[in-house]
Design an enzyme around this catalytic site. Structure first.
Site, PDB file in Angstrom:
ATOM      1  N   ASP A  98       0.847  -1.191   0.000  1.00 18.87           N
ATOM      2  CA  ASP A  98       0.000   0.000   0.000  1.00 18.87           C
ATOM      3  C   ASP A  98       0.884   1.243   0.000  1.00 18.87           C
ATOM      4  O   ASP A  98       1.786   1.359   0.819  1.00 18.87           O
ATOM      5  CB  ASP A  98      -0.913  -0.006   1.230  1.00 18.87           C
ATOM      6  CG  ASP A  98      -1.951   1.092   1.124  1.00 18.87           C
ATOM      7  OD1 ASP A  98      -1.905   2.034   1.941  1.00 18.87           O
ATOM      8  OD2 ASP A  98      -2.778   1.054   0.205  1.00 18.87           O
ATOM      9  N   ASP A 488       5.223 -60.329 -16.137  1.00 20.04           N
ATOM     10  CA  ASP A 488       6.501 -59.830 -15.592  1.00 20.04           C
ATOM     11  C   ASP A 488       7.293 -61.011 -15.044  1.00 20.04           C
ATOM     12  O   ASP A 488       6.779 -62.136 -14.963  1.00 20.04           O
ATOM     13  CB  ASP A 488       6.251 -58.764 -14.512  1.00 20.04           C
ATOM     14  CG  ASP A 488       7.377 -57.725 -14.492  1.00 20.04           C
ATOM     15  OD1 ASP A 488       8.562 -58.127 -14.621  1.00 20.04           O
ATOM     16  OD2 ASP A 488       7.093 -56.529 -14.357  1.00 20.04           O
ATOM     17  N   ASP A 515       9.476 -64.122 -18.909  1.00 21.16           N
ATOM     18  CA  ASP A 515      10.507 -63.189 -19.362  1.00 21.16           C
ATOM     19  C   ASP A 515      10.176 -62.801 -20.795  1.00 21.16           C
ATOM     20  O   ASP A 515      10.119 -63.680 -21.672  1.00 21.16           O
ATOM     21  CB  ASP A 515      11.862 -63.925 -19.285  1.00 21.16           C
ATOM     22  CG  ASP A 515      13.016 -63.048 -19.727  1.00 21.16           C
ATOM     23  OD1 ASP A 515      12.768 -62.069 -20.479  1.00 21.16           O
ATOM     24  OD2 ASP A 515      14.155 -63.337 -19.332  1.00 21.16           O
ATOM     25  N   PHE A 516       9.948 -61.529 -21.045  1.00 25.52           N
ATOM     26  CA  PHE A 516       9.497 -61.169 -22.395  1.00 25.52           C
ATOM     27  C   PHE A 516      10.564 -61.329 -23.470  1.00 25.52           C
ATOM     28  O   PHE A 516      10.282 -61.202 -24.652  1.00 25.52           O
ATOM     29  CB  PHE A 516       8.795 -59.804 -22.447  1.00 25.52           C
ATOM     30  CG  PHE A 516       9.501 -58.622 -21.816  1.00 25.52           C
ATOM     31  CD1 PHE A 516      10.828 -58.349 -22.061  1.00 25.52           C
ATOM     32  CD2 PHE A 516       8.778 -57.746 -21.004  1.00 25.52           C
ATOM     33  CE1 PHE A 516      11.447 -57.243 -21.506  1.00 25.52           C
ATOM     34  CE2 PHE A 516       9.392 -56.630 -20.446  1.00 25.52           C
ATOM     35  CZ  PHE A 516      10.737 -56.380 -20.689  1.00 25.52           C
ATOM     36  N   ARG A 531       7.084 -47.530 -20.099  1.00 21.66           N
ATOM     37  CA  ARG A 531       8.414 -47.218 -19.577  1.00 21.66           C
ATOM     38  C   ARG A 531       9.326 -48.432 -19.543  1.00 21.66           C
ATOM     39  O   ARG A 531       9.955 -48.725 -18.529  1.00 21.66           O
ATOM     40  CB  ARG A 531       8.288 -46.630 -18.185  1.00 21.66           C
ATOM     41  CG  ARG A 531       7.518 -45.351 -18.250  1.00 21.66           C
ATOM     42  CD  ARG A 531       8.111 -44.406 -17.348  1.00 21.66           C
ATOM     43  NE  ARG A 531       7.216 -44.163 -16.254  1.00 21.66           N
ATOM     44  CZ  ARG A 531       7.379 -43.181 -15.414  1.00 21.66           C
ATOM     45  NH1 ARG A 531       8.414 -42.412 -15.519  1.00 21.66           N
ATOM     46  NH2 ARG A 531       6.533 -42.985 -14.469  1.00 21.66           N
TER      47      ARG A 531
END
Ligand code: TTP
Length: 621
Positions: A98, A488, A515-516, A531
């Protein structure tokens, strides 16, 4: 660009300027401060005669302006409120100001009409007067739904002398319209500058905001002098993250920034006290022009690891849990509850406060909103698991960075980022830590990933490397027909039960160990990789994609979610430039990757701030 490091202290806070004054907005944004403007609705009608001095009136008005905005914003975010407030985060700091003109004890504010402006300017004509700006810096925090505020206030005085002005000139000036929204009926920064013979003091104070005093006040609040500062020579711009070095407990008992933040008007402080407080500002402002710019960012980068370690340590000690349940607490009480050393605990608490994780007030330390939300271990949005995993594992991995860079890609893979591989050979505890970290991060992003595209045409999905099933749950929730498989490693699926909450959609989720890279992939209309790709080097990545491509029926889909790297050619954001085995890819690179493996009609979308999501449809072979 922030010239003054002390302004940078507000950079990560939500700062609100409780003023409609365009001059204040300009002064503060020119100084590099980022803030929102929420004009105060406080009516400037305090009883002037009840104040001992004009500046006391200005300071009180500034305070009431700021408190009104803080209160209104706090109310607006209450769940019951029907407000349309856009951002529900409460402000951290509200600034009110002010400006008044004083001739002796008489206070002049903004004129109500031309006659009023004439009366004011006639009083100032040919004489000296004072311009006072009162400023209030209100630190806000929300505790159990209540607004807690800590106000620090000060004022600045500037003396202005008007020349002898003719009636004609005064009226010409009034008719220009300039006086109407300005205290005392003039604007020194524009036409009104022609009325002024001299100014003693801060010019910006007359225009509505004493920037220099404001920076000094921030320095006093954010860099309180500590005893060791008086004995050691150290650079000035970094918060006290290095306080753990070479200090005995007795030395550690520093000044209390909360305490020093009190004491009301800076203008009434003892000189001795003030000469030490704003040392960061003085250092910045007194620098000779020929000297290089102070490397604040670089020094903060050098200290960054200390800040991380402080955060990890506080998480590990469950400091935020204790303060959530029992705060605010004094340092000794925290130490007692954690069974830690009192002096060191106080240092840790102070650094956490400097990092914006804790709030320090006279009543003790308490969690800031971000700590309550993300650092308390049982919170819905807790990132505690990430802190713990980074401390227990990633920290050590990064200590081997030099070796990895020197000795090549194999070492790099062994030492950096190849966490999937590394965790295979590690203990159950480390696997659990990894899962907790991934679980917390997935919670932040799962909804965005699941809804980035309309996936309702798929009847089944398989989340490869789906870990604790957070994304699977979100997919099942979003698409009521969808059956989801989480695929997984056996040691992961074995432990995933501990992360499951009940819920209807869990009937449509199953966990399959495998296991992919080796085992046949479960059948599904849609494969999901969230991710995963970034952790693998190119050879592995292509192997995985071609396995998915062979399993996927024509018309089936592949959904990939990865950290959102910048477009090609743009520099990568630092967050993404960790040396992992893989690399961050731009949306176009992802598109080409999927096309190369037989997916067509590839579409890209952003999922929240963190991820980019890519969806491709398997072409007929
Ligand atoms: C003396 C003087 C004042 N002023 C301005 C600064 C302030 O904006 C105004 C004084 O009124 P204030 O009530 O301090 O501020 P405001 O009404 O503009 O905004 P808000 O109430 O929302 O905070 O006068 C100048 O711009 N130049 C001058 O030379």
């Amino acid at each position: 660009m922030v010239l003054c490091p002390v302004i940078g202290k507000l950079q990560h806070k939500r700062v609100v300027l409780a003023s409609a004054s365009p001059r204040r907005q300009e002064i503060l944004s020119n100084a590099g401060l980022r803030f929102e403007v929420v004009p105060s609705r406080f009516k400037e009608k305090l009883h002037k005669a009840s104040f001992a001095t004009p500046y006391a009136y200005a300071v009180e008005t500034a305070k009431q302006k700021a408190l009104e905005v803080a209160g209104r914003m706090h109310q607006a975010r209450a769940p019951a409120s029907a407000s349309s407030w856009k951002d529900l985060r409460a402000p951290d700091v509200v600034i009110g100001a002010d400006t008044i003109v004083a001739v002796g004890a008489m206070i002049l504010e903004k004129p109500v009409d031309k006659q009023d402006a004439y009366r004011m300017l006639s009083r100032l004509n040919g004489k000296e007067h004072s311009v006072f700006t009162g400023v209030a810096i209100v630190h806000c925090c929300s505790k159990d739904g209540r607004l807690d505020t800590e106000v620090s206030e000060f004022y600045e005085e500037t003396t202005v002398k008007f020349s002898e002005l003719s009636e004609e000139l005064l009226w010409e000036y009034i008719n220009s319209g300039e006086p109407m929204d300005k205290a005392g009926g003039y604007g020194i920064q524009a036409l009104g500058g022609m009325l002024v013979e001299y100014v003693h003091g801060d010019f910006l104070n007359v225009v509505g905001f004493p920037l220099n005093h404001f920076c000094k006040e921030l320095a006093r609040l954010y860099y309180p002098p500590r005893p060791e500062d008086l004995r050691r020579v150290r650079h000035d711009s970094i918060p006290a993250v290095d306080t753990f070095e070479n200090l005995s407990d007795s030395e550690a008992a520093g000044a209390d920034p909360g305490q020093s933040a009190k004491g009301g008007r800076g203008g009434e402080q003892a000189d001795g006290d003030r000469s030490q407080a704003p040392r960061a500002l003085d250092a910045a402002l007194n620098r000779a022009d020929s000297r290089p710019r102070f490397p604040t960012g670089l020094l903060e980068l050098m200290d960054g690891f200390k800040a991380s370690k402080v955060l990890f340590t506080a998480c590990k000690l469950k400091l935020f849990d204790v303060l959530k349940d029992q705060g605010p607490l004094q340092a000794v009480d925290v130490a007692r509850k954690l069974s830690t050393c009192a002096g060191r605990t106080e240092q840790l608490l102070d650094v956490c406060a400097a990092l914006g994780l804790l709030e320090k007030t006279r009543r003790g330390y308490s969690n800031t909103e971000v700590a309550t939300l993300h650092l308390v271990s049982d919170g819905e949005h807790s990132l505690q698991g990430v802190a713990e995993y980074n401390d227990a594992h990633v920290w050590g991995v990064f200590t081997r960075l030099g070796l990895a860079v020197r000795e090549g890609s194999e070492q790099t893979r062994g030492a950096l980022g190849a966490m999937e591989e590394e965790r295979l050979s590690q203990s159950r505890e480390l696997t659990l830590q990894f899962m907790r970290a991934k679980h917390s991060l997935s919670k932040l992003t799962a909804h965005h990933v699941a809804t980035a595209f309309d996936l309702s045409r798929f009847a089944s999905a398989c989340d490869l490397g789906g870990c604790t099933g957070i994304l699977a749950r979100e997919l099942a929730q979003e698409y009521p027909r969808l059956q989801v498989t989480v695929f997984d490693l056996p040691e992961v699926t074995e432990l995933s039960g501990g992360f499951q909450r009940g819920g209807r959609q869990t009937e449509r989720i199953r966990f399959v160990p495998g296991d992919f890279f080796k085992d046949s992939l479960p059948e599904a209309d849609l494969y999901v990789l969230s991710r995963i790709l970034q952790d693998w080097p190119d050879d592995k990545l292509h192997k995985l994609l071609s396995r998915i491509s062979s399993s996927c029926k024509p018309g089936g889909g592949l959904l990939v979610a990865e950290a959102a790297a910048e477009e090609e050619g743009a520099s990568q954001s630092p967050r993404l430039r960790t040396l992992s085995a893989g690399q961050p890819r731009s949306p176009d690179e992802h598109r080409r990757l999927l096309q190369r493996h037989g997916f067509q009609d590839v579409r890209v979308a952003r999922a929240g701030d963190l991820l980019c999501v890519v969806l491709g449809t398997r072409a007929a072979p």
